[in-house]
Design an enzyme around this catalytic site. Sequence first.
Site, PDB file in Angstrom:
ATOM      1  N   LYS A  62       0.841  -1.206   0.000  1.00 16.64           N
ATOM      2  CA  LYS A  62       0.000   0.000   0.000  1.00 16.64           C
ATOM      3  C   LYS A  62       0.875   1.254   0.000  1.00 16.64           C
ATOM      4  CE  LYS A  62      -3.764  -2.485   2.174  1.00 16.64           C
ATOM      5  NZ  LYS A  62      -4.410  -2.934   3.405  1.00 16.64           N
ATOM      6  N   GLN A 106      -4.769  -1.564   9.728  1.00 13.61           N
ATOM      7  CA  GLN A 106      -4.510  -2.854   9.066  1.00 13.61           C
ATOM      8  C   GLN A 106      -5.010  -4.000   9.947  1.00 13.61           C
ATOM      9  OE1 GLN A 106      -3.144  -3.258   5.895  1.00 13.61           O
ATOM     10  NE2 GLN A 106      -3.641  -5.411   6.151  1.00 13.61           N
ATOM     11  N   ASP A 129     -10.901   2.783   4.283  1.00 14.84           N
ATOM     12  CA  ASP A 129     -11.331   1.417   4.009  1.00 14.84           C
ATOM     13  C   ASP A 129     -12.842   1.300   3.821  1.00 14.84           C
ATOM     14  OD1 ASP A 129      -9.723  -0.684   3.613  1.00 14.84           O
ATOM     15  OD2 ASP A 129      -9.450  -1.217   5.721  1.00 14.84           O
TER      16      ASP A 129
END
Length: 311
Positions: A62, A106, A129
Amino acid sequence: MLGRVLDACMTLRLDGKQLAAELEQRLQAEIKAGLASAGRPPGLAVLRVGDDPASGVYVANKQKACSRIGVVSYGAHLPASTSEADLLASIKDLNADQRVDGILLQLPLPMGIDEGPLLAAIDPEKDADGLHTLNLGRLLKGEPGPRSCTPAGVMALLARHQLSLEGKRAVVIGRSILVGQPMALMLQAANATVSVAHSRTQDLAELTKQADVLVVAAGRPRMLGAEHVKQGAIVVDVGIHRLPADPSMGPDSKGRLCGDVRAEEVEPLASALTPVPGGVGPMTVAMLLVNAVARWQQHCGLPFTLKDLLP
Ligand code: NAD
């Protein structure tokens, strides 16, 4: 035999790697175009807790993707022993940081840390997200907002290949908040008629054989085969697994990657199929960037140019 070979050749490969690269170029251009009026580049903060090795690879991927397109990476890597109070404090700092447009926690978190309160503490306007309760609610109501990256990536892949969903029968295997549920909502918003299968579904094949569009997100390596798929169906394989290494290939050999679909069986039947790797995986990262750049446009008062990618 020849007929089978020809059918297999005609299966459209839904190439997520290629589309992700195209989207990166588009995002890079959007950043260049808005930089002067924004006065700063977009910023994405990835918060990693503990030392799960797979998470380490995902976070690095990422961050590399951010640097390729001009998004600045912030965030932190905190030890697994960090208290929930300290994690909350880190999230609050990132919420208040004017340079940060998107925040990503994460997952999975180390054992014993509850992700619920931490995800809830992320400012919904910085939710890279799309998993905050408010943003899932916005998706449910068809209101704009950050979208869950994996299902939004699937929708972008289908749209890129002009695969119309209008009136189609779609089946989603899996009902997680991360993939299955938002996927079903997005397909429904695109006017598909959607069924959701899960681990208690009886006679899965009977249901999936009716699907014009089949999205498989069960997290079970190679569970779906020819007996589940109707001729001509579009099959999207969200699963990603590493199979055990073959010892005959040497001590450093890694097992190959596979999805939830037995691709060699399904490809001759499907009209379109996502490869694993190179299908949904790269699209998930690309949609994270889309969410971050869209937030940046919003935070900096720039025109919102990415609406087509946030279903
Ligand atoms: P999860 O374990 O949270 O959910 C799995 C779902 O599948 C559950 O709802 C369960 O009821 C259902 N299920 C399990 N076995 C089933 C069966 N035999 N029949 C029908 N339904 C069944 O997993 P998740 O987070 O939704 O992820 C699913 C898969 O997608 C995993 O393999 C994960 O690694 C992968 N994934 C890939 C990406 C990507 O970018 N490619 C992103 C997210 C998740």
